[in-house]
Design an enzyme around this catalytic site. Structure first.
Site, mmCIF file in Angstrom:
data_model
loop_
_atom_site.group_PDB
_atom_site.id
_atom_site.type_symbol
_atom_site.label_atom_id
_atom_site.label_comp_id
_atom_site.label_asym_id
_atom_site.label_seq_id
_atom_site.Cartn_x
_atom_site.Cartn_y
_atom_site.Cartn_z
ATOM 1 N N CYS A 172 8.384 17.062 -20.432
ATOM 2 C CA CYS A 172 8.660 15.666 -20.104
ATOM 3 C C CYS A 172 8.793 14.775 -21.327
ATOM 4 O O CYS A 172 9.683 13.908 -21.383
ATOM 5 C CB CYS A 172 7.603 15.117 -19.161
ATOM 6 S SG CYS A 172 5.917 15.030 -19.833
ATOM 7 N N HIS A 201 2.084 12.743 -18.329
ATOM 8 C CA HIS A 201 3.464 12.837 -17.852
ATOM 9 C C HIS A 201 4.249 11.593 -18.256
ATOM 10 O O HIS A 201 3.845 10.465 -17.967
ATOM 11 C CB HIS A 201 3.520 13.010 -16.335
ATOM 12 C CG HIS A 201 4.915 13.127 -15.804
ATOM 13 N ND1 HIS A 201 5.818 14.041 -16.303
ATOM 14 C CD2 HIS A 201 5.579 12.417 -14.855
ATOM 15 C CE1 HIS A 201 6.963 13.908 -15.671
ATOM 16 N NE2 HIS A 201 6.851 12.923 -14.796
ATOM 17 N N ASP A 259 12.417 9.228 -13.511
ATOM 18 C CA ASP A 259 11.553 10.373 -13.795
ATOM 19 C C ASP A 259 12.434 11.565 -14.133
ATOM 20 O O ASP A 259 12.693 12.428 -13.295
ATOM 21 C CB ASP A 259 10.673 10.657 -12.581
ATOM 22 C CG ASP A 259 9.604 11.699 -12.855
ATOM 23 O OD1 ASP A 259 9.470 12.120 -14.024
ATOM 24 O OD2 ASP A 259 8.904 12.100 -11.910
#
Length: 296
Positions: free
Chosen positions: A81, A118, A135
């Site tokens: 991520c 994250h 995201d």
């Protein structure tokens, strides 16, 4: 609330924008609009895979833009991520979007308090007053931004998501992104709107890529997302999930790893690195046999 992108230092001026857009197959307009944001997110999440091979191999995971570009854009590899969001944030900055880098805490329905590791972004396009959650680094969508407002729900070609707000300690709102599957709605991760900066991602990435308790240092994990299916590789287990939640699963042999990574995930690994990753798959297969779980 978003800040001007130019105060963050996401190195948008050093991004090879043409190469990035070619990598993700985006050929649309280059403007800070909601339509462009939707196009960028869809192209990014369906083109660049999620993978943690460097962490498994004990190699440094540098987050400077040049290294990230070499790996994810020019090298045709994937990343986790932090790498995805560093790249995406530089593109947002270059295109003139107002955005805030964020940090989330992955839950996947667990009651345990897990580290906030994250990376995400909250984006406010120039032609839209709403704040949108992008995201791009989770490895499994969403295909498009989801509005950060209590009760927003979207169905993106069968993949369903929603955002909700929960009052947190000292009046700090906790936001949740939930995903719908065969067992109904599952909380995927929680986050706040507190702005994050490159140094915050560097600290989080160091934990994820080096700490003995991080799952990313223990086994190979890869994901390749598309509108019609999600491929997941967890050590020796290869799983394919459909938008309705149905899935197929099988265990791979070490000798299959290179072909599976290349064909299903779009990841090509150097021969020396592949040999080391194959050893990890062999160890996982042996552990299954010792536990009586080998059904192949």
């Amino acid at each position: 609330m978003t800040e001007p992108a130019n105060v963050r230092g996401w190195s948008g001026d050093r991004l090879d924008l043409d190469a990035y857009l070619a990598r993700i197959g985006y050929e649309g307009e280059r403007a800070p609009t909601l339509e462009v944001l939707r196009g960028l997110q869809r192209a990014h999440v369906t083109s660049i895979p999620f993978e943690n091979a460097n962490a498994v191999l004990g190699k440094p995971v540098a987050l400077d833009l040049e290294t990230v570009q070499d790996r994810l854009v020019r090298g045709g590899r994937g990343g986790y991520c932090y790498e995805h969001v560093v790249l995406f944030a530089s593109a947002l900055e270059r295109l003139g979007f107002a955005f805030t880098a964020l940090i989330g805490r992955v839950t996947l329905g667990s009651d345990k308090i897990l580290p906030a590791t994250h990376a995400l972004t909250g984006v406010r396009p120039a032609d839209d007053d709403r704040l949108w959650l992008c995201d791009v680094g989770f490895g499994s969508g969403p295909l498009a931004p989801v509005e950060i407002t209590d009760g927003a729900e979207v169905d993106l070609e069968g993949w369903r998501f929603r955002t909700r707000r929960v009052a947190g300690p000292l009046g700090v709102d906790q936001w949740w992104l939930d995903q719908y599957g065969q067992d109904g709605w599952t909380p995927r991760h929680t986050f706040t709107l507190t702005p994050q900066y490159p140094i915050d991602y560097t600290v989080g990435s160091h934990f994820v890529s080096t700490h003995s308790r991080s799952p990313f240092t223990a086994r190979l994990f890869a994901q390749k997302f598309g509108a019609d299916r999600l491929h997941q590789l967890d050590a020796a287990t290869w799983r394919t999930v459909r938008p309705d939640g149905s899935a197929t699963e099988r265990t791979i042999e070490p000798a299959e790893l290179g072909h599976v990574l290349a064909d299903a995930f779009g990841i090509t690994v150097e021969a020396r690195e592949l040999a080391l990753l194959e050893q990890g798959i062999a160890a996982a297969r042996q552990a299954e046999r010792e536990q009586g779980l080998d059904v192949a």
